[in-house]
Write a protein that holds these residues in place. Structure first.
Motif: not given
Length: 231
Positions: A200-218
């Protein structure tokens, strides 16, 4: 900038991150808030300290989400906080998160384990209950142990304090299984060990790497309580 807080769930996290992800030790209270204030666009929470220090506060996760920061959780403390905060926009990753989110798991201690310090690579000394469950499930599917043995092993493991839970202790705590079968069962469990926290930790890092870094509306308005202002 992206930050991941990780330790014993994935001691070799450096192998999986890119240059855009900073690896930090297991988070304690205040670390997520600091990462947000530093301008981090995406945060991965895997491991967190809890026994001798204050753990990651839900409020600081909400603070990050209210500022548009993408926050992911998985495997250990991250899975717990993601299950508790996913309604506010925190993203849970992996099977352990799903188990807590659906209340298949409810005990925080199921992800706990005794491990060595960072200087020794967070070497695991005991086995977390979530890995016991995953290992037993695999052994049943492969026909290596019976349904009754699976039940006895899981009951034995759950009855042990997390700092005492090793395969040897688990099998020894099953009086119904003895002699040659106990020795064989011990070998089977060790040889077919499933490290679900690592997966699961490896899966999270994969998701983090793919995150676009754009701000999300709360999804909510952050309440700056007096405790938060004075914290």
């Amino acid at each position: 900038m992206k930050v991941v807080f990780v330790g014993p769930s994935l001691p070799d996290a450096g192998r999986f991150v890119g240059e855009d992800i900073i690896v930090r030790p297991p988070a304690m209270q205040g670390d997520v808030r600091l990462a947000v204030d530093e301008g981090t666009q995406a945060i991965g929470l895997i491991d967190g300290a809890f026994e001798y220090v204050a753990p990651v506060w839900h409020k600081e996760i909400l603070y990050g989400l209210s500022n548009g920061v993408a926050i992911f959780g998985a495997a250990s403390m991250g899975a717990l906080r993601a299950a508790e905060c996913h309604a506010f926009g925190m993203t849970g990753v992996g099977e352990i998160f799903e188990a807590y989110a659906t209340e298949t798991l409810v005990d925080d201690a199921d992800v706990a384990l005794l491990h060595g310090p960072e200087e020794l690579g967070y070497v695991a000394i005991t086995i977390p209950m979530v890995n016991v469950d995953a290992t037993v499930a695999l052994c049943c599917v492969d026909g290596l142990i019976s349904d009754q043995e699976a039940r006895l092993v899981k009951e034995s493991a759950r009855s042990l304090f997390f700092k005492l839970r090793s395969w040897k202790a688990v099998v020894a705590n099953c009086p119904e299984i003895s002699g040659a079968r106990a020795d064989e069962l011990l070998r089977i469990l060790r040889d077919n060990y499933v490290d679900q926290k690592r997966a699961d930790a490896i899966a999270l890092i994969d998701a983090l790497r793919q995150a676009d870094g754009c701000s999300r509306a709360p999804r909510f308005i952050f309440n700056r309580t007096s405790l938060w202002r004075n914290g």
